[in-house]
Design a protein around this motif. Sequence first.
Motif, PDB file in Angstrom:
ATOM      1  N   VAL A  54      49.343  -3.115  20.127  1.00 42.00           N
ATOM      2  CA  VAL A  54      49.740  -4.523  20.099  1.00 42.00           C
ATOM      3  C   VAL A  54      49.455  -5.107  18.720  1.00 42.00           C
ATOM      4  CG1 VAL A  54      49.395  -4.979  22.563  1.00 42.00           C
ATOM      5  CG2 VAL A  54      47.511  -5.357  20.969  1.00 42.00           C
ATOM      6  N   ILE A  55      50.165  -6.163  18.419  1.00 44.23           N
ATOM      7  CA  ILE A  55      49.867  -7.035  17.287  1.00 44.23           C
ATOM      8  C   ILE A  55      49.399  -8.340  17.907  1.00 44.23           C
ATOM      9  CG2 ILE A  55      50.854  -8.416  15.419  1.00 44.23           C
ATOM     10  CD1 ILE A  55      50.621  -5.521  14.596  1.00 44.23           C
ATOM     11  N   GLU A  62      50.704 -11.928  21.794  1.00 45.61           N
ATOM     12  CA  GLU A  62      50.773 -10.511  21.463  1.00 45.61           C
ATOM     13  C   GLU A  62      52.198  -9.973  21.531  1.00 45.61           C
ATOM     14  OE1 GLU A  62      46.381  -9.385  23.301  1.00 45.61           O
ATOM     15  OE2 GLU A  62      48.173  -8.527  24.206  1.00 45.61           O
ATOM     16  N   VAL A  63      52.449  -8.996  20.672  1.00 49.71           N
ATOM     17  CA  VAL A  63      53.667  -8.188  20.707  1.00 49.71           C
ATOM     18  C   VAL A  63      53.187  -6.769  20.965  1.00 49.71           C
ATOM     19  CG1 VAL A  63      55.674  -7.354  19.426  1.00 49.71           C
ATOM     20  CG2 VAL A  63      54.760  -9.637  18.962  1.00 49.71           C
ATOM     21  N   GLY A  64      53.781  -6.091  21.942  1.00 54.46           N
ATOM     22  CA  GLY A  64      53.366  -4.732  22.264  1.00 54.46           C
ATOM     23  C   GLY A  64      54.516  -3.749  22.167  1.00 54.46           C
ATOM     24  N   VAL A  65      54.161  -2.492  21.951  1.00 58.26           N
ATOM     25  CA  VAL A  65      55.160  -1.429  21.903  1.00 58.26           C
ATOM     26  C   VAL A  65      54.782  -0.345  22.900  1.00 58.26           C
ATOM     27  CG1 VAL A  65      54.035  -0.140  20.017  1.00 58.26           C
ATOM     28  CG2 VAL A  65      56.502   0.120  20.407  1.00 58.26           C
ATOM     29  N   GLN A  66      55.776   0.165  23.607  1.00 54.66           N
ATOM     30  CA  GLN A  66      55.601   1.274  24.552  1.00 54.66           C
ATOM     31  C   GLN A  66      56.578   2.375  24.173  1.00 54.66           C
ATOM     32  OE1 GLN A  66      53.471   1.999  27.195  1.00 54.66           O
ATOM     33  NE2 GLN A  66      54.510   3.938  27.114  1.00 54.66           N
ATOM     34  N   ALA A  67      56.069   3.578  23.970  1.00 55.29           N
ATOM     35  CA  ALA A  67      56.906   4.727  23.604  1.00 55.29           C
ATOM     36  C   ALA A  67      57.258   5.540  24.839  1.00 55.29           C
ATOM     37  CB  ALA A  67      56.168   5.612  22.601  1.00 55.29           C
ATOM     38  N   LYS A  68      58.501   5.986  24.902  1.00 59.49           N
ATOM     39  CA  LYS A  68      58.957   6.868  25.982  1.00 59.49           C
ATOM     40  C   LYS A  68      59.820   7.967  25.380  1.00 59.49           C
ATOM     41  CE  LYS A  68      57.280   4.708  29.604  1.00 59.49           C
ATOM     42  NZ  LYS A  68      56.139   5.296  30.304  1.00 59.49           N
ATOM     43  N   LEU A  69      59.310   9.178  25.413  1.00 60.64           N
ATOM     44  CA  LEU A  69      60.079  10.345  24.975  1.00 60.64           C
ATOM     45  C   LEU A  69      60.418  11.136  26.228  1.00 60.64           C
ATOM     46  CD1 LEU A  69      61.186  12.162  22.703  1.00 60.64           C
ATOM     47  CD2 LEU A  69      58.981  13.343  22.715  1.00 60.64           C
ATOM     48  N   PHE A  70      61.663  11.040  26.652  1.00 64.09           N
ATOM     49  CA  PHE A  70      62.090  11.765  27.843  1.00 64.09           C
ATOM     50  C   PHE A  70      62.574  13.159  27.451  1.00 64.09           C
ATOM     51  CE2 PHE A  70      62.650   7.267  29.064  1.00 64.09           C
ATOM     52  CZ  PHE A  70      61.799   7.248  30.160  1.00 64.09           C
ATOM     53  N   PRO A  71      62.328  14.163  28.292  1.00 67.99           N
ATOM     54  CA  PRO A  71      62.673  15.548  27.947  1.00 67.99           C
ATOM     55  C   PRO A  71      64.129  15.762  27.562  1.00 67.99           C
ATOM     56  CG  PRO A  71      61.375  15.484  29.962  1.00 67.99           C
ATOM     57  CD  PRO A  71      61.701  14.059  29.595  1.00 67.99           C
ATOM     58  N   ASP A  72      65.040  14.984  28.121  1.00 69.29           N
ATOM     59  CA  ASP A  72      66.463  15.175  27.819  1.00 69.29           C
ATOM     60  C   ASP A  72      66.937  14.324  26.648  1.00 69.29           C
ATOM     61  OD1 ASP A  72      66.496  12.667  28.910  1.00 69.29           O
ATOM     62  OD2 ASP A  72      67.828  13.157  30.563  1.00 69.29           O
ATOM     63  N   GLY A  73      66.015  13.696  25.940  1.00 68.53           N
ATOM     64  CA  GLY A  73      66.387  12.966  24.741  1.00 68.53           C
ATOM     65  C   GLY A  73      66.406  11.462  24.874  1.00 68.53           C
ATOM     66  N   GLY A  74      66.290  10.938  26.054  1.00 72.15           N
ATOM     67  CA  GLY A  74      66.186   9.485  26.121  1.00 72.15           C
ATOM     68  C   GLY A  74      66.998   8.825  27.198  1.00 72.15           C
ATOM     69  N   LEU A  93      52.625  -3.028  34.217  1.00 72.44           N
ATOM     70  CA  LEU A  93      51.217  -2.873  33.867  1.00 72.44           C
ATOM     71  C   LEU A  93      50.856  -3.746  32.664  1.00 72.44           C
ATOM     72  CD1 LEU A  93      48.548  -1.381  34.451  1.00 72.44           C
ATOM     73  CD2 LEU A  93      49.338   0.404  32.886  1.00 72.44           C
ATOM     74  N   SER A  94      51.702  -3.745  31.651  1.00 73.37           N
ATOM     75  CA  SER A  94      51.400  -4.550  30.461  1.00 73.37           C
ATOM     76  C   SER A  94      51.400  -6.043  30.784  1.00 73.37           C
ATOM     77  CB  SER A  94      52.378  -4.245  29.330  1.00 73.37           C
ATOM     78  OG  SER A  94      53.688  -4.637  29.663  1.00 73.37           O
ATOM     79  N   SER A  95      52.301  -6.476  31.653  1.00 72.55           N
ATOM     80  CA  SER A  95      52.336  -7.900  31.992  1.00 72.55           C
ATOM     81  C   SER A  95      51.148  -8.298  32.866  1.00 72.55           C
ATOM     82  CB  SER A  95      53.661  -8.276  32.670  1.00 72.55           C
ATOM     83  OG  SER A  95      53.797  -7.624  33.899  1.00 72.55           O
ATOM     84  N   GLU A  96      50.620  -7.361  33.641  1.00 71.16           N
ATOM     85  CA  GLU A  96      49.439  -7.639  34.473  1.00 71.16           C
ATOM     86  C   GLU A  96      48.140  -7.595  33.664  1.00 71.16           C
ATOM     87  OE1 GLU A  96      51.217  -5.714  38.612  1.00 71.16           O
ATOM     88  OE2 GLU A  96      49.635  -4.661  37.524  1.00 71.16           O
ATOM     89  N   LYS A  97      48.046  -6.673  32.732  1.00 66.49           N
ATOM     90  CA  LYS A  97      46.795  -6.441  32.005  1.00 66.49           C
ATOM     91  C   LYS A  97      46.655  -7.255  30.722  1.00 66.49           C
ATOM     92  CE  LYS A  97      45.208  -3.124  34.670  1.00 66.49           C
ATOM     93  NZ  LYS A  97      43.951  -3.207  35.389  1.00 66.49           N
ATOM     94  N   ARG A  98      47.762  -7.674  30.146  1.00 63.72           N
ATOM     95  CA  ARG A  98      47.722  -8.343  28.845  1.00 63.72           C
ATOM     96  C   ARG A  98      48.353  -9.729  28.989  1.00 63.72           C
ATOM     97  NH1 ARG A  98      45.339  -5.061  25.544  1.00 63.72           N
ATOM     98  NH2 ARG A  98      45.627  -6.627  23.912  1.00 63.72           N
ATOM     99  N   GLU A  99      47.547 -10.684  29.365  1.00 59.14           N
ATOM    100  CA  GLU A  99      48.055 -12.027  29.671  1.00 59.14           C
ATOM    101  C   GLU A  99      48.694 -12.737  28.479  1.00 59.14           C
ATOM    102  OE1 GLU A  99      44.031 -14.710  29.300  1.00 59.14           O
ATOM    103  OE2 GLU A  99      44.384 -13.651  31.178  1.00 59.14           O
ATOM    104  N   ASN A 100      48.369 -12.337  27.264  1.00 61.07           N
ATOM    105  CA  ASN A 100      48.941 -12.972  26.084  1.00 61.07           C
ATOM    106  C   ASN A 100      50.157 -12.231  25.525  1.00 61.07           C
ATOM    107  OD1 ASN A 100      47.064 -15.081  26.048  1.00 61.07           O
ATOM    108  ND2 ASN A 100      45.575 -13.819  24.971  1.00 61.07           N
ATOM    109  N   LEU A 101      50.596 -11.186  26.218  1.00 56.55           N
ATOM    110  CA  LEU A 101      51.745 -10.407  25.760  1.00 56.55           C
ATOM    111  C   LEU A 101      53.028 -11.223  25.952  1.00 56.55           C
ATOM    112  CD1 LEU A 101      52.466  -7.528  24.671  1.00 56.55           C
ATOM    113  CD2 LEU A 101      53.049  -6.963  27.024  1.00 56.55           C
ATOM    114  N   LYS A 102      53.689 -11.526  24.844  1.00 56.35           N
ATOM    115  CA  LYS A 102      54.909 -12.339  24.890  1.00 56.35           C
ATOM    116  C   LYS A 102      56.156 -11.530  24.570  1.00 56.35           C
ATOM    117  CE  LYS A 102      52.438 -15.865  25.819  1.00 56.35           C
ATOM    118  NZ  LYS A 102      52.206 -16.138  27.220  1.00 56.35           N
ATOM    119  N   GLU A 103      55.987 -10.400  23.878  1.00 60.89           N
ATOM    120  CA  GLU A 103      57.111  -9.511  23.554  1.00 60.89           C
ATOM    121  C   GLU A 103      56.699  -8.089  23.872  1.00 60.89           C
ATOM    122  OE1 GLU A 103      59.128 -10.020  19.718  1.00 60.89           O
ATOM    123  OE2 GLU A 103      57.863 -11.800  19.443  1.00 60.89           O
TER     124      GLU A 103
END
Length: 127
Positions: A54-55, A62-74, A93-103
């Motif tokens: 997060v930033i 907060e601004v957060g990033v979530q990475a997802k690498l799926f086996p078939d490329g995305g 999960l991010s919306s429940e755990k990080r109350e200040n997450l806006k993006e």
Amino acid sequence: MSSFDWKKIIPLHGSQNLAFDALCRQLFKKKFESDGIYSPMGGEGDSQQGVEAVIIRPNKEEVGVQAKLFPDGGLVGKVNDSKKSQIRGSLKLSSEKRENLKEWILCIPNGLEENVRTWFHGKLQSD
């Protein structure tokens, strides 16, 4: 579409997913670090709170990033229920755990096709 073969990404600690997560964190930090304090999340699963990093802006939003690498490329073609479930789970999960997450940014190896973009920008938020 990307011509890079994501199946050839060099593993980090034996995992291509960890390598992709690290790449997404680096790109996210580079793009947003001037906006606030960069904070990477440790571990895997729930301990990450639905984000890789997060930033925290001066106003505490907060601004957060979530990475997802799926086996078939995305997320191209038909997005199956497993992929949707993983994305939903991280967003929830991010919306429940990080109350200040806006993006919340989803980092994937390829762009979104129109049908997936429609789901992501519309239905995902109402699921």
